[in-house]
Design a protein around this motif. Structure first.
Motif, PDB file in Angstrom:
ATOM      1  N   THR A   1     -41.009 -10.858 -37.933  1.00 14.71           N
ATOM      2  CA  THR A   1     -42.052 -10.801 -36.714  1.00 14.71           C
ATOM      3  C   THR A   1     -43.494 -11.209 -36.821  1.00 14.71           C
ATOM      4  O   THR A   1     -43.790 -10.494 -37.992  1.00 14.71           O
ATOM      5  N   ARG A   2     -43.864 -12.026 -36.291  1.00 17.54           N
ATOM      6  CA  ARG A   2     -45.468 -12.407 -36.791  1.00 17.54           C
ATOM      7  C   ARG A   2     -46.221 -11.728 -35.663  1.00 17.54           C
ATOM      8  O   ARG A   2     -46.304 -11.786 -34.731  1.00 17.54           O
ATOM      9  N   SER A   3     -46.691 -10.445 -36.222  1.00 20.52           N
ATOM     10  CA  SER A   3     -47.416  -9.366 -35.412  1.00 20.52           C
ATOM     11  C   SER A   3     -48.801 -10.010 -35.136  1.00 20.52           C
ATOM     12  O   SER A   3     -49.237  -9.239 -33.894  1.00 20.52           O
ATOM     13  N   SER A   4     -49.137 -10.902 -35.613  1.00 22.15           N
ATOM     14  CA  SER A   4     -50.571 -11.431 -35.101  1.00 22.15           C
ATOM     15  C   SER A   4     -50.580 -12.064 -33.898  1.00 22.15           C
ATOM     16  O   SER A   4     -51.330 -11.887 -32.897  1.00 22.15           O
ATOM     17  N   ASP A   5     -49.461 -12.621 -33.468  1.00 23.10           N
ATOM     18  CA  ASP A   5     -49.263 -13.133 -32.021  1.00 23.10           C
ATOM     19  C   ASP A   5     -48.009 -12.819 -31.272  1.00 23.10           C
ATOM     20  O   ASP A   5     -47.595 -12.966 -30.345  1.00 23.10           O
ATOM     21  N   GLY A   6     -46.970 -12.126 -31.954  1.00 19.57           N
ATOM     22  CA  GLY A   6     -45.978 -11.519 -31.482  1.00 19.57           C
ATOM     23  C   GLY A   6     -44.758 -12.543 -31.359  1.00 19.57           C
ATOM     24  O   GLY A   6     -43.858 -12.389 -30.523  1.00 19.57           O
ATOM     25  N   ARG A   7     -44.920 -13.880 -31.677  1.00 17.43           N
ATOM     26  CA  ARG A   7     -44.060 -14.869 -31.247  1.00 17.43           C
ATOM     27  C   ARG A   7     -42.673 -14.756 -32.218  1.00 17.43           C
ATOM     28  O   ARG A   7     -42.936 -14.727 -33.325  1.00 17.43           O
ATOM     29  N   VAL A   8     -41.619 -14.899 -31.652  1.00 17.55           N
ATOM     30  CA  VAL A   8     -40.480 -15.119 -32.192  1.00 17.55           C
ATOM     31  C   VAL A   8     -39.835 -16.383 -31.795  1.00 17.55           C
ATOM     32  O   VAL A   8     -39.567 -16.567 -30.718  1.00 17.55           O
ATOM     33  N   ASP A   9     -39.292 -17.250 -32.777  1.00 23.33           N
ATOM     34  CA  ASP A   9     -38.648 -18.747 -32.475  1.00 23.33           C
ATOM     35  C   ASP A   9     -37.269 -18.689 -32.502  1.00 23.33           C
ATOM     36  O   ASP A   9     -36.704 -17.878 -33.446  1.00 23.33           O
ATOM     37  N   PHE A  10     -36.653 -19.416 -31.553  1.00 21.32           N
ATOM     38  CA  PHE A  10     -35.216 -19.466 -31.302  1.00 21.32           C
ATOM     39  C   PHE A  10     -35.073 -21.123 -31.407  1.00 21.32           C
ATOM     40  O   PHE A  10     -35.797 -21.849 -31.188  1.00 21.32           O
ATOM     41  N   THR A  11     -33.817 -21.307 -31.260  1.00 25.59           N
ATOM     42  CA  THR A  11     -33.366 -22.574 -31.053  1.00 25.59           C
ATOM     43  C   THR A  11     -33.218 -22.771 -29.532  1.00 25.59           C
ATOM     44  O   THR A  11     -32.414 -22.073 -28.727  1.00 25.59           O
ATOM     45  N   GLY A  12     -34.149 -23.595 -29.063  1.00 25.73           N
ATOM     46  CA  GLY A  12     -34.179 -24.077 -27.645  1.00 25.73           C
ATOM     47  C   GLY A  12     -35.317 -23.145 -27.036  1.00 25.73           C
ATOM     48  O   GLY A  12     -35.713 -23.546 -25.951  1.00 25.73           O
TER      49      GLY A  12
ATOM     50  N   TYR B   1     -39.854 -18.186 -23.402  1.00 28.20           N
ATOM     51  CA  TYR B   1     -40.333 -19.667 -22.753  1.00 28.20           C
ATOM     52  C   TYR B   1     -39.481 -20.713 -23.494  1.00 28.20           C
ATOM     53  O   TYR B   1     -39.238 -20.831 -24.578  1.00 28.20           O
ATOM     54  N   PRO B   2     -38.499 -21.319 -22.647  1.00 30.34           N
ATOM     55  CA  PRO B   2     -37.627 -22.410 -23.197  1.00 30.34           C
ATOM     56  C   PRO B   2     -38.265 -23.677 -23.471  1.00 30.34           C
ATOM     57  O   PRO B   2     -39.221 -24.138 -22.683  1.00 30.34           O
ATOM     58  N   ASN B   3     -37.991 -24.514 -24.362  1.00 32.95           N
ATOM     59  CA  ASN B   3     -38.432 -25.757 -24.777  1.00 32.95           C
ATOM     60  C   ASN B   3     -37.697 -26.655 -23.652  1.00 32.95           C
ATOM     61  O   ASN B   3     -36.831 -26.663 -22.876  1.00 32.95           O
ATOM     62  N   ALA B   4     -38.453 -27.945 -23.752  1.00 33.31           N
ATOM     63  CA  ALA B   4     -37.859 -29.121 -22.942  1.00 33.31           C
ATOM     64  C   ALA B   4     -36.385 -29.315 -23.235  1.00 33.31           C
ATOM     65  O   ALA B   4     -35.851 -29.488 -24.231  1.00 33.31           O
ATOM     66  N   GLY B   5     -35.513 -29.453 -21.996  1.00 32.80           N
ATOM     67  CA  GLY B   5     -33.933 -29.630 -22.256  1.00 32.80           C
ATOM     68  C   GLY B   5     -33.315 -28.208 -22.316  1.00 32.80           C
ATOM     69  O   GLY B   5     -31.963 -28.491 -22.252  1.00 32.80           O
ATOM     70  N   TYR B   6     -34.052 -27.208 -22.495  1.00 35.82           N
ATOM     71  CA  TYR B   6     -33.500 -25.982 -22.501  1.00 35.82           C
ATOM     72  C   TYR B   6     -33.733 -24.857 -21.301  1.00 35.82           C
ATOM     73  O   TYR B   6     -34.688 -25.065 -20.432  1.00 35.82           O
TER      74      TYR B   6
END
Length: 353
Positions: free
Chosen positions: A54-65, A85-90
């Motif tokens: 986990t990137r505690s600096s911004d708290g973002r976690v990336d997933f497929t989609g 937040y879903p990506n376009a198409g998801y």
């Protein structure tokens, strides 16, 4: 001896300096690491997670989609926001979380919200997140006169271009794509091969076609010839038909023949344009029938004609525009007649032979 002491002193200084440099580098490295801001943790995990840390600096976690935000360490009294937040198409497949005592205190499935304000209350929270391809149905139809590929109703991923192709049948041409309903974008509606992109709803599009207009110029060239004597005479008219596009075209002339004063027979004269042949389409003949010099007439008179193209009648029962019983091709000189998929212009000439 002095030289040995000097060498040992130099080595000691070098070691001390090296240790100092390593310590400084470690301190600099520590400065790059995010500094925890509390002792209460929010963890975000789930299917398709691309990063395990986990990137505690911004708290973002990336997933497929897509991705989620809000993970990290907080003061126990904090009320951070956790969101997906879903990506376009998801779209969000699932997103829920809470403390160990209530693991689904916040649940996307319950209110279709993917943003939560989370009062921690001194408890660690764990959120589970996953995304899926967002799909909608697209119906691709074709008007009479052509086909499409693909065709029918299928499910497609939104925001992802779909290649579509319209193919006209023989005798037709493509005129464009039309959006019937829904939320869809056609990249180039005037192109038979283009792409279509679905957005927020099920949609329907149609490929449009029209019959091709085949322009034909028909030249009607009439020849006259006659012979006569005191007791008999003959007059003949021949027709030569030619065309600028003569493939598969036949002009069929209908008329009447008179063998004597009382009998009339219906006849037809096929004039094959592709052969450009000379055909007798009208004649009259007088012959002596007794010694007193009486004569009788035999004749054939055209009354109407058809235009047959590719074995199909495209113009039928064409009569003189003035309504005369006898057809006069001269009255068609320079005129246009339009049939289904065809436009014919007539040019007339006549002369004695």
């Amino acid at each position: 001896m002095k030289q040995v002491k000097f060498l040992l002193l130099a080595a000691f200084v070098t070691m001390f300096t090296g240790c100092q440099n390593e310590e400084i580098m470690e301190q600099d490295s520590e400065k790059d690491k995010p500094v925890p801001t509390g002792d209460t943790r929010i963890i975000i995990e789930g299917e398709g997670m691309l990063e395990t840390s986990t990137r505690s600096s911004d708290g973002r976690v990336d997933f497929t989609g897509g991705y989620a935000t809000g993970a990290g360490l907080y003061n126990g009294t904090a009320e951070p926001t956790v969101a997906a937040y879903p990506n376009a198409g998801y779209e969000v497949s699932y997103f829920y979380g809470g403390p160990a005592s209530e693991p689904k205190r916040y649940d996307y499935a319950q209110n279709q919200s993917s943003t939560f304000r989370v009062p921690l209350g001194g408890q660690d929270h764990t959120f589970h997140c996953g995304f899926k391809k967002k799909k909608r149905t697209l119906a691709i139809n074709a008007d009479e006169g052509g086909t499409t590929a693909p065709e029918g109703t299928r499910e497609y991923q939104v925001e992802k271009p779909i290649t579509i192709t319209a193919t006209p049948k023989s005798g037709y041409e493509f005129t464009g794509w039309t959006v019937i309903d829904g939320d869809v974008t056609i990249e180039n509606p005037g192109s038979s091969t283009t792409t279509v992109t679905l957005h927020g709803s099920n949609s329907t599009i149609t490929a449009n076609f029209k019959q091709s207009i085949r322009s034909i110029t028909i030249n009607l060239d009439r020849f006259y010839s006659s012979t006569s004597s005191m007791n008999s005479g003959k007059s003949y008219e021949y027709l030569t038909v030619s065309s600028t596009d003569c493939s598969g075209i036949i002009c069929r002339i209908y008329g009447q023949t008179k063998n004597d004063m009382d009998n009339m027979d219906e006849v037809s004269y096929p004039v094959r344009i592709e052969q450009n042949q000379k055909v007798m389409y009208a004649y009259s003949e007088w012959e002596t029938i007794n010694q007193d010099g009486d004569t009788r007439e035999k004749s054939a008179t055209p009354q109407s004609f058809d235009i047959i193209i590719d074995n199909a009648i495209v113009l039928s029962n064409i009569k003189s525009p003035s309504g005369k019983q006898t057809l006069d091709f001269g009255e068609f000189d320079g005129k246009e007649i339009t049939g289904i998929g065809y436009r014919m212009t007539f040019q007339f000439t006549s002369h004695w032979e």
